[in-house]
Design a protein around this motif. Structure first.
Motif, mmCIF file in Angstrom:
data_model
loop_
_atom_site.group_PDB
_atom_site.id
_atom_site.type_symbol
_atom_site.label_atom_id
_atom_site.label_comp_id
_atom_site.label_asym_id
_atom_site.label_seq_id
_atom_site.Cartn_x
_atom_site.Cartn_y
_atom_site.Cartn_z
ATOM 1 N N MET A 72 1.509 -8.817 1.623
ATOM 2 C CA MET A 72 0.636 -9.805 2.255
ATOM 3 C C MET A 72 -0.828 -9.418 2.072
ATOM 4 S SD MET A 72 0.239 -12.620 3.869
ATOM 5 C CE MET A 72 1.664 -13.181 4.753
ATOM 6 N N ALA A 73 -1.147 -8.140 2.213
ATOM 7 C CA ALA A 73 -2.527 -7.680 2.017
ATOM 8 C C ALA A 73 -2.975 -7.915 0.572
ATOM 9 C CB ALA A 73 -2.649 -6.210 2.383
ATOM 10 N N SER A 103 -17.975 -18.848 6.347
ATOM 11 C CA SER A 103 -18.142 -18.524 4.923
ATOM 12 C C SER A 103 -18.104 -17.019 4.650
ATOM 13 C CB SER A 103 -19.422 -19.128 4.352
ATOM 14 O OG SER A 103 -20.563 -18.566 4.914
ATOM 15 N N GLY A 104 -16.907 -16.528 4.496
ATOM 16 C CA GLY A 104 -16.712 -15.115 4.221
ATOM 17 C C GLY A 104 -15.592 -14.883 3.237
ATOM 18 N N ALA A 105 -14.956 -13.719 3.331
ATOM 19 C CA ALA A 105 -13.874 -13.356 2.418
ATOM 20 C C ALA A 105 -13.005 -12.282 3.072
ATOM 21 C CB ALA A 105 -14.431 -12.843 1.098
ATOM 22 N N ILE A 106 -11.831 -12.088 2.484
ATOM 23 C CA ILE A 106 -10.928 -11.019 2.901
ATOM 24 C C ILE A 106 -10.928 -9.968 1.806
ATOM 25 C CG2 ILE A 106 -8.559 -10.414 3.492
ATOM 26 C CD1 ILE A 106 -8.165 -13.276 4.439
ATOM 27 N N ALA A 107 -11.051 -8.713 2.202
ATOM 28 C CA ALA A 107 -11.045 -7.619 1.237
ATOM 29 C C ALA A 107 -10.104 -6.517 1.726
ATOM 30 C CB ALA A 107 -12.451 -7.054 1.063
ATOM 31 N N GLU A 113 -7.130 -0.505 4.241
ATOM 32 C CA GLU A 113 -7.683 -1.277 5.344
ATOM 33 C C GLU A 113 -7.975 -2.696 4.891
ATOM 34 O OE1 GLU A 113 -9.956 2.052 8.046
ATOM 35 O OE2 GLU A 113 -11.154 0.694 6.829
ATOM 36 N N LEU A 114 -7.694 -3.653 5.766
ATOM 37 C CA LEU A 114 -7.998 -5.051 5.514
ATOM 38 C C LEU A 114 -9.236 -5.412 6.314
ATOM 39 C CD1 LEU A 114 -5.814 -7.936 4.904
ATOM 40 C CD2 LEU A 114 -7.174 -8.170 6.960
ATOM 41 N N MET A 115 -10.200 -6.068 5.672
ATOM 42 C CA MET A 115 -11.448 -6.438 6.329
ATOM 43 C C MET A 115 -11.704 -7.927 6.152
ATOM 44 S SD MET A 115 -13.667 -3.171 5.125
ATOM 45 C CE MET A 115 -12.718 -2.933 3.636
ATOM 46 N N LEU A 116 -12.071 -8.592 7.233
ATOM 47 C CA LEU A 116 -12.496 -9.982 7.194
ATOM 48 C C LEU A 116 -14.000 -10.012 7.335
ATOM 49 C CD1 LEU A 116 -9.448 -10.384 8.387
ATOM 50 C CD2 LEU A 116 -10.352 -12.596 8.941
ATOM 51 N N MET A 153 -1.001 -4.163 10.967
ATOM 52 C CA MET A 153 -1.273 -5.582 11.199
ATOM 53 C C MET A 153 0.009 -6.406 11.140
ATOM 54 S SD MET A 153 -2.810 -7.156 7.699
ATOM 55 C CE MET A 153 -1.737 -7.412 6.307
ATOM 56 N N SER A 154 -0.053 -7.555 11.788
ATOM 57 C CA SER A 154 0.968 -8.583 11.650
ATOM 58 C C SER A 154 0.245 -9.803 11.109
ATOM 59 C CB SER A 154 1.600 -8.929 12.994
ATOM 60 O OG SER A 154 2.305 -7.830 13.498
ATOM 61 N N ALA A 155 0.701 -10.330 9.980
ATOM 62 C CA ALA A 155 0.017 -11.462 9.362
ATOM 63 C C ALA A 155 1.030 -12.484 8.882
ATOM 64 C CB ALA A 155 -0.844 -10.987 8.193
#
Length: 115
Positions: free
Chosen positions: A23-24, A49-53, A58-61, A76-78
């Motif tokens: 998922m990541a 107006s952003g992005a997921i990295a 680590e996941l960052m919004l 995380m749970s996604a």
């Protein structure tokens, strides 16, 4: 030929490490229209107006120049919305003291990213 095999062998258990890593990887680089969080029963926009990295496990919004949520991929749970135009992420937020947060991130241009 072998590109489709990965979809066949994808984990369906949302609590497994493999599912969370898949998922990541799917979310990495996804552009966002806005990020919302439900606070006291009211849905509030916390960023636009952003992005997921994904970097170093680590996941960052990102929204604008701010990090809205930073979490460990394995904690995380996604899950994606049924309309496939966003994702709901629940995780302890490392950026804001480790509090458990649930945010909904809506994709922009999601159709071109998933084809």
């Amino acid at each position: 030929m072998f590109g489709r095999k990965k979809g066949w062998t994808r984990s369906k258990n949302p609590d497994s490490k493999r599912y969370k890593n898949d998922m990541a990887a799917h979310l990495n680089g996804m552009p966002l229209k806005c990020v919302c969080e439900k606070v006291n029963g009211i849905e509030e926009i916390v960023g636009k107006s952003g992005a997921i990295a994904v970097r170093d496990g680590e996941l960052m919004l990102y929204a604008g120049m701010d990090i809205v949520l930073r979490c460990d991929v394995l904690s995380m749970s996604a899950w994606e919305l049924m309309s496939l135009d966003g994702v709901v992420i629940t995780a302890p937020d490392l950026e804001h003291g480790g509090t458990e947060r649930t945010v909904t991130a809506y994709y922009s241009y999601w159709r071109s990213m998933n084809e």
